[in-house]
Scaffold this motif. Sequence first.
Motif, PDB file in Angstrom:
ATOM      1  N   CYS A 197       0.258   5.339   6.904  1.00 34.75           N
ATOM      2  CA  CYS A 197      -0.275   5.161   5.546  1.00 34.75           C
ATOM      3  C   CYS A 197      -1.328   4.045   5.584  1.00 34.75           C
ATOM      4  O   CYS A 197      -1.180   2.991   4.980  1.00 34.75           O
ATOM      5  CB  CYS A 197       0.859   4.845   4.572  1.00 34.75           C
ATOM      6  SG  CYS A 197       0.353   5.087   2.863  1.00 34.75           S
ATOM      7  N   HIS A 250       0.128  11.592  -2.881  1.00 33.45           N
ATOM      8  CA  HIS A 250      -0.255  12.749  -2.081  1.00 33.45           C
ATOM      9  C   HIS A 250      -0.194  14.014  -2.942  1.00 33.45           C
ATOM     10  O   HIS A 250      -1.109  14.846  -2.912  1.00 33.45           O
ATOM     11  CB  HIS A 250       0.668  12.859  -0.869  1.00 33.45           C
ATOM     12  CG  HIS A 250       0.315  14.000   0.034  1.00 33.45           C
ATOM     13  ND1 HIS A 250      -0.912  14.124   0.624  1.00 33.45           N
ATOM     14  CD2 HIS A 250       1.034  15.100   0.415  1.00 33.45           C
ATOM     15  CE1 HIS A 250      -0.948  15.232   1.343  1.00 33.45           C
ATOM     16  NE2 HIS A 250       0.215  15.844   1.229  1.00 33.45           N
ATOM     17  N   ARG A 256       0.836  -1.205   0.000  1.00 33.59           N
ATOM     18  CA  ARG A 256       0.000   0.000   0.000  1.00 33.59           C
ATOM     19  C   ARG A 256       0.880   1.268   0.000  1.00 33.59           C
ATOM     20  O   ARG A 256       0.677   2.177  -0.800  1.00 33.59           O
ATOM     21  CB  ARG A 256      -0.898  -0.026   1.244  1.00 33.59           C
ATOM     22  CG  ARG A 256      -1.919   1.067   1.290  1.00 33.59           C
ATOM     23  CD  ARG A 256      -2.862   0.868   2.454  1.00 33.59           C
ATOM     24  NE  ARG A 256      -2.196   0.811   3.741  1.00 33.59           N
ATOM     25  CZ  ARG A 256      -2.027  -0.287   4.482  1.00 33.59           C
ATOM     26  NH1 ARG A 256      -2.482  -1.446   4.076  1.00 33.59           N
ATOM     27  NH2 ARG A 256      -1.390  -0.235   5.642  1.00 33.59           N
ATOM     28  N   ARG A 261       1.432   3.899  -3.241  1.00 38.96           N
ATOM     29  CA  ARG A 261       1.056   5.320  -3.113  1.00 38.96           C
ATOM     30  C   ARG A 261       2.262   6.217  -3.428  1.00 38.96           C
ATOM     31  O   ARG A 261       2.122   7.228  -4.108  1.00 38.96           O
ATOM     32  CB  ARG A 261       0.525   5.599  -1.704  1.00 38.96           C
ATOM     33  CG  ARG A 261      -0.900   5.089  -1.530  1.00 38.96           C
ATOM     34  CD  ARG A 261      -1.386   5.235  -0.124  1.00 38.96           C
ATOM     35  NE  ARG A 261      -2.790   4.854   0.000  1.00 38.96           N
ATOM     36  CZ  ARG A 261      -3.383   4.573   1.156  1.00 38.96           C
ATOM     37  NH1 ARG A 261      -2.700   4.621   2.285  1.00 38.96           N
ATOM     38  NH2 ARG A 261      -4.662   4.238   1.189  1.00 38.96           N
ATOM     39  N   GLN A 269      -7.617   3.201   5.003  1.00 40.22           N
ATOM     40  CA  GLN A 269      -8.550   4.326   4.880  1.00 40.22           C
ATOM     41  C   GLN A 269      -7.955   5.537   5.605  1.00 40.22           C
ATOM     42  O   GLN A 269      -7.280   5.374   6.621  1.00 40.22           O
ATOM     43  CB  GLN A 269      -9.900   4.000   5.551  1.00 40.22           C
ATOM     44  CG  GLN A 269     -10.904   3.329   4.613  1.00 40.22           C
ATOM     45  CD  GLN A 269     -10.711   1.839   4.594  1.00 40.22           C
ATOM     46  OE1 GLN A 269     -10.526   1.247   5.646  1.00 40.22           O
ATOM     47  NE2 GLN A 269     -10.717   1.236   3.415  1.00 40.22           N
ATOM     48  N   ASN A 270      -8.259   6.698   5.081  1.00 43.57           N
ATOM     49  CA  ASN A 270      -7.815   7.957   5.668  1.00 43.57           C
ATOM     50  C   ASN A 270      -6.344   7.967   6.103  1.00 43.57           C
ATOM     51  O   ASN A 270      -6.040   8.098   7.295  1.00 43.57           O
ATOM     52  CB  ASN A 270      -8.677   8.308   6.898  1.00 43.57           C
ATOM     53  CG  ASN A 270     -10.150   8.266   6.566  1.00 43.57           C
ATOM     54  OD1 ASN A 270     -10.545   8.727   5.498  1.00 43.57           O
ATOM     55  ND2 ASN A 270     -10.967   7.691   7.439  1.00 43.57           N
ATOM     56  N   PRO A 271      -5.430   7.818   5.153  1.00 42.71           N
ATOM     57  CA  PRO A 271      -4.003   7.912   5.529  1.00 42.71           C
ATOM     58  C   PRO A 271      -3.705   9.273   6.157  1.00 42.71           C
ATOM     59  O   PRO A 271      -4.298  10.287   5.764  1.00 42.71           O
ATOM     60  CB  PRO A 271      -3.272   7.729   4.192  1.00 42.71           C
ATOM     61  CG  PRO A 271      -4.293   7.997   3.133  1.00 42.71           C
ATOM     62  CD  PRO A 271      -5.620   7.636   3.718  1.00 42.71           C
ATOM     63  N   LYS A 272      -2.809   9.242   7.174  1.00 39.47           N
ATOM     64  CA  LYS A 272      -2.539  10.493   7.917  1.00 39.47           C
ATOM     65  C   LYS A 272      -1.398  11.256   7.245  1.00 39.47           C
ATOM     66  O   LYS A 272      -0.298  11.383   7.798  1.00 39.47           O
ATOM     67  CB  LYS A 272      -2.196  10.129   9.366  1.00 39.47           C
ATOM     68  CG  LYS A 272      -3.305   9.320  10.038  1.00 39.47           C
ATOM     69  CD  LYS A 272      -2.863   8.752  11.373  1.00 39.47           C
ATOM     70  CE  LYS A 272      -3.881   7.785  11.955  1.00 39.47           C
ATOM     71  NZ  LYS A 272      -3.975   6.486  11.255  1.00 39.47           N
ATOM     72  N   CYS A 273      -1.676  11.752   6.064  1.00 38.29           N
ATOM     73  CA  CYS A 273      -0.613  12.371   5.258  1.00 38.29           C
ATOM     74  C   CYS A 273       0.040  13.564   5.958  1.00 38.29           C
ATOM     75  O   CYS A 273       1.236  13.803   5.796  1.00 38.29           O
ATOM     76  CB  CYS A 273      -1.162  12.795   3.906  1.00 38.29           C
ATOM     77  SG  CYS A 273      -1.834  11.408   2.983  1.00 38.29           S
ATOM     78  N   GLU A 320      -4.295   9.657  -2.869  1.00 40.42           N
ATOM     79  CA  GLU A 320      -4.053   8.666  -1.798  1.00 40.42           C
ATOM     80  C   GLU A 320      -5.295   7.847  -1.447  1.00 40.42           C
ATOM     81  O   GLU A 320      -5.188   6.700  -1.034  1.00 40.42           O
ATOM     82  CB  GLU A 320      -3.450   9.317  -0.542  1.00 40.42           C
ATOM     83  CG  GLU A 320      -4.232  10.457   0.055  1.00 40.42           C
ATOM     84  CD  GLU A 320      -3.807  11.811  -0.490  1.00 40.42           C
ATOM     85  OE1 GLU A 320      -3.499  11.910  -1.691  1.00 40.42           O
ATOM     86  OE2 GLU A 320      -3.807  12.778   0.289  1.00 40.42           O
ATOM     87  N   GLY A 321      -6.481   8.434  -1.632  1.00 40.60           N
ATOM     88  CA  GLY A 321      -7.720   7.694  -1.317  1.00 40.60           C
ATOM     89  C   GLY A 321      -8.067   6.660  -2.376  1.00 40.60           C
ATOM     90  O   GLY A 321      -8.879   5.769  -2.131  1.00 40.60           O
ATOM     91  N   GLN A 322      -7.470   6.757  -3.541  1.00 39.62           N
ATOM     92  CA  GLN A 322      -7.814   5.817  -4.632  1.00 39.62           C
ATOM     93  C   GLN A 322      -6.740   4.769  -4.896  1.00 39.62           C
ATOM     94  O   GLN A 322      -6.889   3.896  -5.749  1.00 39.62           O
ATOM     95  CB  GLN A 322      -8.041   6.612  -5.911  1.00 39.62           C
ATOM     96  CG  GLN A 322      -9.320   7.419  -5.858  1.00 39.62           C
ATOM     97  CD  GLN A 322      -9.204   8.704  -6.647  1.00 39.62           C
ATOM     98  OE1 GLN A 322      -8.923   8.682  -7.821  1.00 39.62           O
ATOM     99  NE2 GLN A 322      -9.390   9.821  -5.973  1.00 39.62           N
TER     100      GLN A 322
END
Length: 361
Positions: free
Chosen positions: A197, A216, A147, A151, A200-204, A221-223
């Motif tokens: 990472c 990013h 993942r 990304r 769902q909802n990665p903490k970028c 990042e959501g896709q």
Amino acid sequence: MIFSNPWYRSFRQRLIDWYSTNHRQLPWRETNNPYHIWVSEIMLQQTQVATVIDYYHRFLKRFPAVESLARAPQEDVLEHWSGLGYYRRARSLHAAAQQIVESLGGEFPNSVEAIQQLHGIGRYTAGAIASFAFDQPAPILEANTIRLFSRIMAITESTRLSSVQNQLWQFAEEILPTGDGSGKLNQAVMELGSLICTPQNPKCQSCPIRKQCRAHELGLEGQIPLVLKKPKAEPLVHVGAVIQDRQGRFLLRQNDSSQWWQDLWDLPWVEIAVRKSLKLDASERHEIEQTFSERLGIRVQVEQQLASVRHAVTKYKVHYFCLRSSLAKGSKLKASTNLGWFSIQELPPVSSRFKKIRLES
Ligand code: SF4
């Protein structure tokens, strides 16, 4: 090379700085014992970190070294695995421990190639052991790093494609330092994937490498990674026969190698056509009794439903009905090593679903 040398240098530095202050203290990170690391890696396949910690300590208390695991009876190994599920992992650990003792003089191999020769060890686990225990420059790729890497490179295709897998493995190799430190770097990428990472909802905003992340930069990042829809689980119906002798002991059968829960004990059970309830008329009752007789060689009379549980196995959702039953008149159990009477207090290693049905003596 996917990126330039300065890009990799900066990537490593940011990751290691972040890892030094943010990583979780986990027991298998405080050791470089390859056997301990191997046990943790096998347990962590398909099981959450929080669940694994207790099992890890208990397992190593009982089997502190590869020799003790190799010498142990399989029943004992399965007993200490009981509750973790996916028992094939425990059988493979046991078989590989015997391989190490019998063929390698008890010495744990230290190269990826040699580790991968062990029973049940794939490329990821071999890389993890080689890098964490021996600090070898071995690349690793598992769910978290797939993942994260996809990304970073903004890969919009499925990560299951072999061309994408090759690209990910290449990246996993290129991020490793030329000198020492591969183990720590691999730990760091896994930890970043696991804590920051996230699927769902990665903490970028808290990510130390966000300036180097293409997803990013592109707002993707959501896709990424592309998630393919899981096929719907297939329904199955199993019927277990609850048979007790005069002392209240239960008749159990050990699953063979063609069945799930291999080597674990369960009620004698058969699969029948899918249905919602088990209100049986005389002909259905007869059909189930025939199925027991043909498939297991046990002639039973089924009586009433005692319990039912639902559980999932691989791509199936199973509805498991347990029926109070008795041995048919005149039927005697054949002498068999995979059938036996057991009291609730002295059960052999049983399947997880047997534990769910809560039988009383
Ligand atoms: S910036 Fe976001 S998407 Fe990119 S690696 Fe970090 S957490 Fe993942």
